[in-house]
Scaffold this motif. Sequence first.
Motif, PDB file in Angstrom:
ATOM      1  N   ALA A 110      13.930  -8.287  -3.391  1.00  0.00           N
ATOM      2  CA  ALA A 110      13.327  -8.019  -2.088  1.00  0.00           C
ATOM      3  C   ALA A 110      12.353  -6.845  -2.174  1.00  0.00           C
ATOM      4  CB  ALA A 110      14.415  -7.740  -1.058  1.00  0.00           C
ATOM      5  N   ARG A 111      12.696  -5.859  -2.985  1.00  0.00           N
ATOM      6  CA  ARG A 111      11.797  -4.717  -3.197  1.00  0.00           C
ATOM      7  C   ARG A 111      11.287  -4.789  -4.636  1.00  0.00           C
ATOM      8  NH1 ARG A 111      12.095  -0.764   0.849  1.00  0.00           N
ATOM      9  NH2 ARG A 111      11.109   0.736  -0.548  1.00  0.00           N
ATOM     10  N   LEU A 112      10.155  -5.414  -4.779  1.00  0.00           N
ATOM     11  CA  LEU A 112       9.573  -5.654  -6.095  1.00  0.00           C
ATOM     12  C   LEU A 112       9.071  -4.351  -6.697  1.00  0.00           C
ATOM     13  CD1 LEU A 112       8.989  -8.129  -7.921  1.00  0.00           C
ATOM     14  CD2 LEU A 112       6.732  -8.265  -6.841  1.00  0.00           C
ATOM     15  N   CYS A 173       3.650 -18.755  -7.240  1.00  0.00           N
ATOM     16  CA  CYS A 173       3.854 -17.717  -6.229  1.00  0.00           C
ATOM     17  C   CYS A 173       2.779 -17.747  -5.145  1.00  0.00           C
ATOM     18  CB  CYS A 173       3.838 -16.331  -6.884  1.00  0.00           C
ATOM     19  SG  CYS A 173       5.187 -16.021  -8.024  1.00  0.00           S
ATOM     20  N   ASP A 174       3.173 -17.354  -3.955  1.00  0.00           N
ATOM     21  CA  ASP A 174       2.228 -17.085  -2.865  1.00  0.00           C
ATOM     22  C   ASP A 174       1.868 -15.604  -2.970  1.00  0.00           C
ATOM     23  OD1 ASP A 174       0.928 -16.462  -0.487  1.00  0.00           O
ATOM     24  OD2 ASP A 174       2.173 -17.798   0.729  1.00  0.00           O
ATOM     25  N   LEU A 175       0.772 -15.316  -3.639  1.00  0.00           N
ATOM     26  CA  LEU A 175       0.428 -13.926  -3.934  1.00  0.00           C
ATOM     27  C   LEU A 175       0.062 -13.140  -2.687  1.00  0.00           C
ATOM     28  CD1 LEU A 175      -1.618 -14.208  -7.265  1.00  0.00           C
ATOM     29  CD2 LEU A 175       0.850 -13.981  -6.924  1.00  0.00           C
ATOM     30  N   VAL A 176      -0.551 -13.792  -1.720  1.00  0.00           N
ATOM     31  CA  VAL A 176      -0.912 -13.089  -0.484  1.00  0.00           C
ATOM     32  C   VAL A 176       0.347 -12.600   0.216  1.00  0.00           C
ATOM     33  CG1 VAL A 176      -1.948 -13.332   1.800  1.00  0.00           C
ATOM     34  CG2 VAL A 176      -3.085 -14.340  -0.194  1.00  0.00           C
ATOM     35  N   GLU A 177       1.355 -13.444   0.293  1.00  0.00           N
ATOM     36  CA  GLU A 177       2.607 -13.061   0.946  1.00  0.00           C
ATOM     37  C   GLU A 177       3.309 -11.943   0.168  1.00  0.00           C
ATOM     38  OE1 GLU A 177       5.440 -12.498   3.547  1.00  0.00           O
ATOM     39  OE2 GLU A 177       3.684 -13.778   3.872  1.00  0.00           O
ATOM     40  N   ILE A 178       3.293 -12.049  -1.171  1.00  0.00           N
ATOM     41  CA  ILE A 178       3.910 -10.995  -1.993  1.00  0.00           C
ATOM     42  C   ILE A 178       3.201  -9.667  -1.762  1.00  0.00           C
ATOM     43  CG2 ILE A 178       4.244 -10.188  -4.368  1.00  0.00           C
ATOM     44  CD1 ILE A 178       4.730 -13.103  -5.154  1.00  0.00           C
ATOM     45  N   ARG A 180       1.480  -8.721   0.865  1.00  0.00           N
ATOM     46  CA  ARG A 180       1.730  -8.240   2.232  1.00  0.00           C
ATOM     47  C   ARG A 180       3.077  -7.528   2.342  1.00  0.00           C
ATOM     48  NH1 ARG A 180      -0.387 -13.575   5.195  1.00  0.00           N
ATOM     49  NH2 ARG A 180      -2.507 -12.904   5.723  1.00  0.00           N
ATOM     50  N   SER A 181       4.072  -8.040   1.649  1.00  0.00           N
ATOM     51  CA  SER A 181       5.425  -7.491   1.790  1.00  0.00           C
ATOM     52  C   SER A 181       5.766  -6.458   0.714  1.00  0.00           C
ATOM     53  CB  SER A 181       6.447  -8.635   1.737  1.00  0.00           C
ATOM     54  OG  SER A 181       6.371  -9.328   0.498  1.00  0.00           O
ATOM     55  N   PHE A 182       4.814  -6.138  -0.154  1.00  0.00           N
ATOM     56  CA  PHE A 182       5.083  -5.239  -1.277  1.00  0.00           C
ATOM     57  C   PHE A 182       5.331  -3.819  -0.789  1.00  0.00           C
ATOM     58  CE2 PHE A 182       3.703  -2.508  -4.840  1.00  0.00           C
ATOM     59  CZ  PHE A 182       4.572  -2.968  -5.811  1.00  0.00           C
ATOM     60  N   HIS A 183       6.409  -3.202  -1.275  1.00  0.00           N
ATOM     61  CA  HIS A 183       6.750  -1.826  -0.901  1.00  0.00           C
ATOM     62  C   HIS A 183       6.076  -0.866  -1.880  1.00  0.00           C
ATOM     63  CE1 HIS A 183       9.797  -2.895   2.130  1.00  0.00           C
ATOM     64  NE2 HIS A 183      10.057  -3.931   1.336  1.00  0.00           N
ATOM     65  N   GLY A 184       4.830  -0.626  -1.658  1.00  0.00           N
ATOM     66  CA  GLY A 184       4.035   0.213  -2.536  1.00  0.00           C
ATOM     67  C   GLY A 184       2.571  -0.066  -2.275  1.00  0.00           C
ATOM     68  N   ARG A 185       1.732   0.341  -3.215  1.00  0.00           N
ATOM     69  CA  ARG A 185       0.292   0.138  -3.052  1.00  0.00           C
ATOM     70  C   ARG A 185      -0.168  -1.091  -3.840  1.00  0.00           C
ATOM     71  NH1 ARG A 185      -2.552   4.157  -5.443  1.00  0.00           N
ATOM     72  NH2 ARG A 185      -0.700   4.693  -6.654  1.00  0.00           N
ATOM     73  N   ASN A 205       4.977   3.091  -7.337  1.00  0.00           N
ATOM     74  CA  ASN A 205       5.161   1.641  -7.273  1.00  0.00           C
ATOM     75  C   ASN A 205       3.853   0.969  -6.873  1.00  0.00           C
ATOM     76  OD1 ASN A 205       7.228  -0.245  -7.797  1.00  0.00           O
ATOM     77  ND2 ASN A 205       7.288  -0.813  -5.636  1.00  0.00           N
ATOM     78  N   ILE A 206       3.258   0.216  -7.776  1.00  0.00           N
ATOM     79  CA  ILE A 206       1.978  -0.431  -7.501  1.00  0.00           C
ATOM     80  C   ILE A 206       2.017  -1.896  -7.930  1.00  0.00           C
ATOM     81  CG2 ILE A 206       0.654   1.714  -7.748  1.00  0.00           C
ATOM     82  CD1 ILE A 206      -0.284   0.688 -10.496  1.00  0.00           C
ATOM     83  N   ALA A 207       1.185  -2.686  -7.277  1.00  0.00           N
ATOM     84  CA  ALA A 207       0.943  -4.069  -7.688  1.00  0.00           C
ATOM     85  C   ALA A 207      -0.529  -4.162  -8.072  1.00  0.00           C
ATOM     86  CB  ALA A 207       1.260  -5.034  -6.552  1.00  0.00           C
ATOM     87  N   LEU A 208      -0.795  -4.483  -9.319  1.00  0.00           N
ATOM     88  CA  LEU A 208      -2.163  -4.622  -9.800  1.00  0.00           C
ATOM     89  C   LEU A 208      -2.572  -6.085  -9.718  1.00  0.00           C
ATOM     90  CD1 LEU A 208      -2.065  -2.259 -12.901  1.00  0.00           C
ATOM     91  CD2 LEU A 208      -3.540  -1.969 -10.905  1.00  0.00           C
ATOM     92  N   VAL A 209      -3.698  -6.340  -9.078  1.00  0.00           N
ATOM     93  CA  VAL A 209      -4.162  -7.711  -8.822  1.00  0.00           C
ATOM     94  C   VAL A 209      -5.368  -8.037  -9.690  1.00  0.00           C
ATOM     95  CG1 VAL A 209      -4.956  -9.322  -7.055  1.00  0.00           C
ATOM     96  CG2 VAL A 209      -3.386  -7.472  -6.425  1.00  0.00           C
ATOM     97  N   PHE A 210      -5.298  -9.175 -10.364  1.00  0.00           N
ATOM     98  CA  PHE A 210      -6.420  -9.644 -11.178  1.00  0.00           C
ATOM     99  C   PHE A 210      -6.672 -11.117 -10.867  1.00  0.00           C
ATOM    100  CE2 PHE A 210      -4.452  -6.129 -13.349  1.00  0.00           C
ATOM    101  CZ  PHE A 210      -5.528  -5.359 -13.762  1.00  0.00           C
ATOM    102  N   GLY A 211      -7.949 -11.486 -10.877  1.00  0.00           N
ATOM    103  CA  GLY A 211      -8.303 -12.831 -10.447  1.00  0.00           C
ATOM    104  C   GLY A 211      -8.783 -13.746 -11.542  1.00  0.00           C
ATOM    105  N   ASN A 212      -9.213 -14.903 -11.119  1.00  0.00           N
ATOM    106  CA  ASN A 212      -9.711 -15.960 -11.991  1.00  0.00           C
ATOM    107  C   ASN A 212     -10.869 -15.481 -12.862  1.00  0.00           C
ATOM    108  OD1 ASN A 212     -12.040 -18.258 -11.979  1.00  0.00           O
ATOM    109  ND2 ASN A 212     -10.040 -19.126 -12.459  1.00  0.00           N
ATOM    110  N   GLU A 213     -10.938 -16.027 -14.077  1.00  0.00           N
ATOM    111  CA  GLU A 213     -11.956 -15.612 -15.048  1.00  0.00           C
ATOM    112  C   GLU A 213     -13.383 -15.716 -14.510  1.00  0.00           C
ATOM    113  OE1 GLU A 213      -8.492 -17.093 -17.631  1.00  0.00           O
ATOM    114  OE2 GLU A 213      -9.362 -17.567 -15.687  1.00  0.00           O
ATOM    115  N   GLY A 214     -13.650 -16.720 -13.684  1.00  0.00           N
ATOM    116  CA  GLY A 214     -15.007 -16.892 -13.163  1.00  0.00           C
ATOM    117  C   GLY A 214     -15.171 -16.412 -11.737  1.00  0.00           C
TER     118      GLY A 214
END
Length: 266
Positions: A110-112, A173-178, A180-185, A205-214
């Motif tokens: 619940a608290r990633l 995974c639904d990354l948008v939902e994760i 939104r609910s992430f306890h951190g930055r 506590n951070i979530a680093l986001v990386f996207g599609n190659e193109g």
Amino acid sequence: MKRILSEDNPHFRALLKLAQSSRERRKAGLSLLDGVHLVAAYREHFGIPVAVAISESGQDNAEIQRVLETLKPLAPLVLSDGLFASLSTVSTPTGIIASIRTPRAPVMPARLETCLLLEDIQDPGNLGSILRSAAGAGIRHICLSKSSVHGWSPRVLRAGMGAHFMLDIHEQCDLVEIARSFHGRVIVTAPETDKSIFETDLTGNIALVFGNEGAGVSVALAAVAHDTVTIPMPGNIESLNVGAAVAVCLFERVRQSGAKPKVLGR
């Protein structure tokens, strides 16, 4: 040892289906490990594979023999070199391949904790490299979007070099939902900003986001991030490979955290 010389052998056919079809791997809940290092890493972290096969020429390989000793009482299938080559994902076959039950990640907490959110990564080599960097940087949780490459494909496994067995890999995974609910930055990487990753606090506590190659990170996912950063590049190129970008960010976090390096050989 059971020797197999015919492509009609049911044991060989079962392995070939796994090697050729991601759908078959998902359906069976099995993955293939190609090479001494991967088989040894699985043995260390999880135990005995479902099945193991070696090539005729691999019987004389000392490393393969040492790994087989650790897998007893599991008896290897011995395939002709031609049959073995049809299973391998590399141009020069490694001589050993094993089928395993694909490890399932535990239920997402619940608290990633600090994690990577990977959106629509398509290249197996990129994903394998990312997983290896994550394991090296001490990151545990990897969240893959529904359209990302299968995390347990043979090519991803080879590129990961055993990192899979030190991670909790959450797929579909639904990354948008994760986010939104992430306890951190939540921190997203993008080229359209002046804020440097090296000037950003990556501790805590951070979530680093990386996207599609193109396409990069989607608008929907970027919109829920707390911060958008870039990697400064004085050279005349548009962007870094996503695997390289992840490594830069993860080890900048390691540097900021003051982690002491391990001494190799001890």
